[in-house]
Design an enzyme around this catalytic site. Structure first.
Site, short mmCIF file in Angstrom:
data_model
loop_
_atom_site.label_atom_id
_atom_site.label_comp_id
_atom_site.label_asym_id
_atom_site.label_seq_id
_atom_site.Cartn_x
_atom_site.Cartn_y
_atom_site.Cartn_z
N CYS A 50 85.37 26.23 57.89
CA CYS A 50 84.28 25.38 57.44
C CYS A 50 83.94 25.84 56.04
O CYS A 50 84.57 26.75 55.51
CB CYS A 50 83.08 25.41 58.39
SG CYS A 50 82.23 26.99 58.48
O1 5RP Z 1 79.87 25.94 56.33
C1 5RP Z 1 79.57 25.13 57.17
C2 5RP Z 1 79.00 25.53 58.48
O2 5RP Z 1 78.97 26.92 58.62
C3 5RP Z 1 79.73 23.67 56.91
O3 5RP Z 1 81.02 23.42 56.43
C4 5RP Z 1 78.66 23.24 55.92
O4 5RP Z 1 77.41 23.34 56.57
C5 5RP Z 1 78.88 21.79 55.45
O5 5RP Z 1 78.75 20.92 56.52
P1 5RP Z 1 78.43 19.38 56.26
O6 5RP Z 1 79.52 18.87 55.35
O7 5RP Z 1 78.47 18.76 57.63
O8 5RP Z 1 77.09 19.32 55.62
#
Ligand code: 5RP
Length: 144
Positions: free
Chosen positions: A65
């Protein structure tokens, strides 16, 4: 080796992880943003990859992520999974040696192409320690 890969985005090194694992001769299962049609939120995607390991469909997984934190937390919720968030090769080698980690968690933001290659080299070269103290620690994880 069969390796399950999950990411919540195709940004950063997400697709390079898949390409690089295939180049190294691994069979890759994809989840989340790497698999059209699947839910791509990090908790759901990384759970699927971790379950592939826990349930024997994959020997290892790479979960990604943006920060790597959510990916590692989600994977570690699955019993039998030992996920390690690694930002460098030394940590990756140590995770295999001292933690017998079976899931590599990566930050899509932080991991450059060069560092990804170094991390994968160390991860696949790493072997679990046979030191009784290390084995006791790893065994105790299942009791926590
Ligand atoms: O690092 C992360 C979680 O630990 C996610 O990738 C980050 O929060 C971005 O998520 P989104 O694109 O759904 O906002």
């Amino acid at each position: 080796m069969r390796i399950s890969v999950a990411a919540d985005s195709r940004d950063g090194v997400a697709e390079r992880v898949v390409t690089e694992l295939r180049r190294r001769g691994h069979e890759v299962i994809t989840h989340g943003a790497l698999d059209d049609g699947e839910r791509d939120d990090w908790a759901w995607a990384c759970e699927l990859a971790a379950r592939d390991v826990a349930e024997g469909r994959a020997e290892q997984a790479v979960v990604c992520c943006w920060t790597g934190t959510g990916a590692s937390i989600a994977a570690n919720k699955v019993p039998g999974v030992r996920a390690a968030l690694c930002a460098d090769a030394y940590t990756a080698g140590g995770a295999r040696k001292w933690n017998d980690a079976n899931v590599l968690a990566l930050s899509l933001r932080l991991t450059s192409d060069v560092v990804l290659d170094e991390i994968l080299d160390a991860w696949f070269a790493g072997r679990p320690s046979d030191d009784p103290a290390d084995l006791a620690n790893i065994s105790h994880l299942e009791q926590i």
